[in-house]
Write an enzyme that holds these catalytic residues in place. Structure first.
Site, PDB file in Angstrom:
ATOM      1  N   GLU A 168      21.465  20.028   5.960  1.00  0.00           N
ATOM      2  CA  GLU A 168      22.306  19.466   7.009  1.00  0.00           C
ATOM      3  C   GLU A 168      22.450  20.452   8.155  1.00  0.00           C
ATOM      4  O   GLU A 168      22.148  21.643   8.041  1.00  0.00           O
ATOM      5  CB  GLU A 168      23.681  19.100   6.420  1.00  0.00           C
ATOM      6  CG  GLU A 168      24.667  18.468   7.388  1.00  0.00           C
ATOM      7  CD  GLU A 168      24.179  17.167   8.036  1.00  0.00           C
ATOM      8  OE1 GLU A 168      23.227  17.238   8.844  1.00  0.00           O
ATOM      9  OE2 GLU A 168      24.761  16.108   7.759  1.00  0.00           O
TER      10      GLU A 168
ATOM     11  N   HIS B  35      22.764  11.496   0.876  1.00  0.00           N
ATOM     12  CA  HIS B  35      23.442  11.884  -0.366  1.00  0.00           C
ATOM     13  C   HIS B  35      24.716  11.059  -0.589  1.00  0.00           C
ATOM     14  O   HIS B  35      25.273  10.460   0.346  1.00  0.00           O
ATOM     15  CB  HIS B  35      23.785  13.372  -0.350  1.00  0.00           C
ATOM     16  CG  HIS B  35      24.793  13.747   0.698  1.00  0.00           C
ATOM     17  ND1 HIS B  35      26.149  13.482   0.566  1.00  0.00           N
ATOM     18  CD2 HIS B  35      24.654  14.343   1.895  1.00  0.00           C
ATOM     19  CE1 HIS B  35      26.792  13.913   1.633  1.00  0.00           C
ATOM     20  NE2 HIS B  35      25.905  14.430   2.457  1.00  0.00           N
TER      21      HIS B  35
END
Length: 200
Positions: A85, A14
């Site tokens: 994550e 990202h």
């Protein structure tokens, strides 16, 4: 020589967030991209627009799904919670330097996080992802996810130990490619941490 006829897995980390700049561990805190993160996600679109993918997956956290959207794949991406994550527990929002003041020598890939995931738990998630990718083989796949988790995916792909992920740096909005050399028994990294065409 890498066999281009075999499926390749494109890994997009990202874009930049406020905590990327400060070095704070960003696990499940759902931060948006910065303006630079947005611009680089659009630049990533230029890199990927000529490619076709059998499937696109994104972490449901907005920094990944926003990167996916700005890169041009929001309408076809499937959200996969396995791509989230690392859950940093008590270390969420803290920097490595701050953590090491109370735990000298601490390394996330060896020591994990109190109240969060251990390296074994993250590795188990990564293994599930890799097994799905290696058994589908229906074409190229694009994944939008997060730095620490994608590093564990990469070493799992290679058959290395999860702790070896400490050796594989990933910058925001970088692109990496997992593939095979001669056949499906020879997984390799074709490209790693490529952010050369982004703003810095």
């Amino acid at each position: 020589m890498v066999n281009q006829a075999l499926p390749q897995i494109y890994l997009a980390r990202h874009g930049e967030t406020a905590w990327t700049i400060t070095g704070q561990h960003t696990g499940r805190t759902d931060l948006p991209l910065t303006q630079l993160g947005e611009r680089n996600s659009v630049l990533l679109r230029e890199r990927l627009k000529a490619l076709s993918f059998a499937a696109v997956y994104t972490s449901p956290l907005q920094r990944a799904s926003q990167t996916c959207e700005l890169a041009g794949f929001g309408s076809v991406a499937q959200k996969d919670p396995d791509l989230m994550e690392w859950h940093y527990g008590e270390y969420e929002g803290r920097t490595s330097a701050d953590i090491q003041k109370e735990r000298p020598g601490w390394n996330i890939f060896r020591d994990g996080c109190p109240g969060g995931e251990t390296i074994d738990q993250v590795a188990a998630r990564a293994k599930e992802v890799v097994v799905r990718l290696q058994t589908t083989n229906s074409g190229n796949v694009l994944i939008f996810s997060h730095g620490h988790f994608l590093r564990v995916v990469a070493v799992t792909w290679l058959g290395l130990r999860a702790t070896d992920a400490r050796l594989f740096l990933l910058r925001p909005t970088s692109l990496s490619i997992l593939g095979y050399e001669h056949d499906l028994s020879e997984p390799v990294i074709c490209l790693w941490n490529d952010d050369n065409r982004l703003e810095h």
